[in-house]
Design a protein around this motif. Sequence first.
Motif, PDB file in Angstrom:
ATOM      1  N   ASN A   1       0.075 -13.933  -7.374  1.00 48.43           N
ATOM      2  CA  ASN A   1       0.088 -12.468  -7.316  1.00 48.43           C
ATOM      3  C   ASN A   1       0.496 -11.952  -5.940  1.00 48.43           C
ATOM      4  N   GLN A   2       1.260 -10.877  -5.953  1.00 50.95           N
ATOM      5  CA  GLN A   2       1.629 -10.171  -4.737  1.00 50.95           C
ATOM      6  C   GLN A   2       0.916  -8.818  -4.751  1.00 50.95           C
ATOM      7  N   TYR A   3       0.196  -8.523  -3.687  1.00 50.48           N
ATOM      8  CA  TYR A   3      -0.520  -7.254  -3.545  1.00 50.48           C
ATOM      9  C   TYR A   3       0.200  -6.456  -2.462  1.00 50.48           C
ATOM     10  N   THR A   4       0.569  -5.219  -2.780  1.00 50.88           N
ATOM     11  CA  THR A   4       1.419  -4.445  -1.881  1.00 50.88           C
ATOM     12  C   THR A   4       0.770  -3.122  -1.483  1.00 50.88           C
ATOM     13  N   VAL A   5       0.648  -2.938  -0.176  1.00 46.92           N
ATOM     14  CA  VAL A   5       0.136  -1.682   0.373  1.00 46.92           C
ATOM     15  C   VAL A   5       1.235  -0.634   0.255  1.00 46.92           C
TER      16      VAL A   5
ATOM     17  N   PHE B   1     -10.740  -7.146   0.284  1.00 47.61           N
ATOM     18  CA  PHE B   1     -10.659  -7.312  -1.161  1.00 47.61           C
ATOM     19  C   PHE B   1      -9.654  -6.323  -1.752  1.00 47.61           C
ATOM     20  N   PHE B   2      -9.212  -6.635  -2.966  1.00 46.30           N
ATOM     21  CA  PHE B   2      -8.382  -5.732  -3.752  1.00 46.30           C
ATOM     22  C   PHE B   2      -9.231  -5.293  -4.938  1.00 46.30           C
ATOM     23  N   CYS B   3      -9.235  -4.009  -5.211  1.00 46.21           N
ATOM     24  CA  CYS B   3     -10.145  -3.453  -6.212  1.00 46.21           C
ATOM     25  C   CYS B   3      -9.400  -2.486  -7.125  1.00 46.21           C
ATOM     26  N   ARG B   4      -9.534  -2.702  -8.410  1.00 42.67           N
ATOM     27  CA  ARG B   4      -8.988  -1.757  -9.389  1.00 42.67           C
ATOM     28  C   ARG B   4     -10.104  -0.781  -9.772  1.00 42.67           C
ATOM     29  N   PRO B   5      -9.893   0.510  -9.578  1.00 43.35           N
ATOM     30  CA  PRO B   5     -10.941   1.492  -9.898  1.00 43.35           C
ATOM     31  C   PRO B   5     -11.376   1.489 -11.360  1.00 43.35           C
TER      32      PRO B   5
ATOM     33  N   ASP C   1      -2.414   0.833  -3.241  1.00 42.50           N
ATOM     34  CA  ASP C   1      -1.136   0.332  -3.736  1.00 42.50           C
ATOM     35  C   ASP C   1      -0.438   1.468  -4.473  1.00 42.50           C
ATOM     36  N   ALA C   2       0.694   1.204  -5.089  1.00 40.36           N
ATOM     37  CA  ALA C   2       1.472   2.259  -5.743  1.00 40.36           C
ATOM     38  C   ALA C   2       0.743   2.887  -6.930  1.00 40.36           C
ATOM     39  N   GLY C   3      -0.217   2.176  -7.516  1.00 42.42           N
ATOM     40  CA  GLY C   3      -0.986   2.709  -8.646  1.00 42.42           C
ATOM     41  C   GLY C   3      -2.332   3.286  -8.235  1.00 42.42           C
ATOM     42  N   ASP C   4      -2.523   3.511  -6.944  1.00 40.07           N
ATOM     43  CA  ASP C   4      -3.776   4.008  -6.368  1.00 40.07           C
ATOM     44  C   ASP C   4      -4.936   3.033  -6.553  1.00 40.07           C
ATOM     45  N   TRP C   5      -4.625   1.742  -6.675  1.00 38.87           N
ATOM     46  CA  TRP C   5      -5.668   0.733  -6.617  1.00 38.87           C
ATOM     47  C   TRP C   5      -5.975   0.506  -5.150  1.00 38.87           C
TER      48      TRP C   5
END
Length: 145
Positions: A55-59, A113-117, A94-98
Amino acid sequence: MKLLQINEKGPDVTGEEFDKFEKIVEAKLPEDFKLFLEKQNPKRTIERSIVKGDNQYTVFNWLPLSESDELSLASTFEWTKDLLEGKYLAFALDAGDWLFVISINQNDYGQIFFCRPDQELSEIIKLADSFEEFIIALQPYDENK
């Protein structure tokens, strides 16, 4: 600490602003995160992607420490406080406001951490052991990943 190439910068930050913000979040910010805000306080950067596994996580947007910006650390803290149970602080989207979050919780203090609301807090994904480790791992966005 690695300096990022900034496309858009937030305002310069003072010690007084750190004190004020730490009172709002009722926690001390990790020193490497404070140093990053003091030196850079970006809104957008060239280096913005971190790869973990497949997975790639993008700011997409950094949240600056700023009272004048509508999208800032303080404004985002207000709408994520309940979601993140006051244990984590969103510092980028990220682009989806995660959310990219830093722990202000004693158990995993300073970890990233990366967090999905739309998911439970227990499902957050650890990206780095420290903010500095996170910054070092950031690379320019690679659309082939």
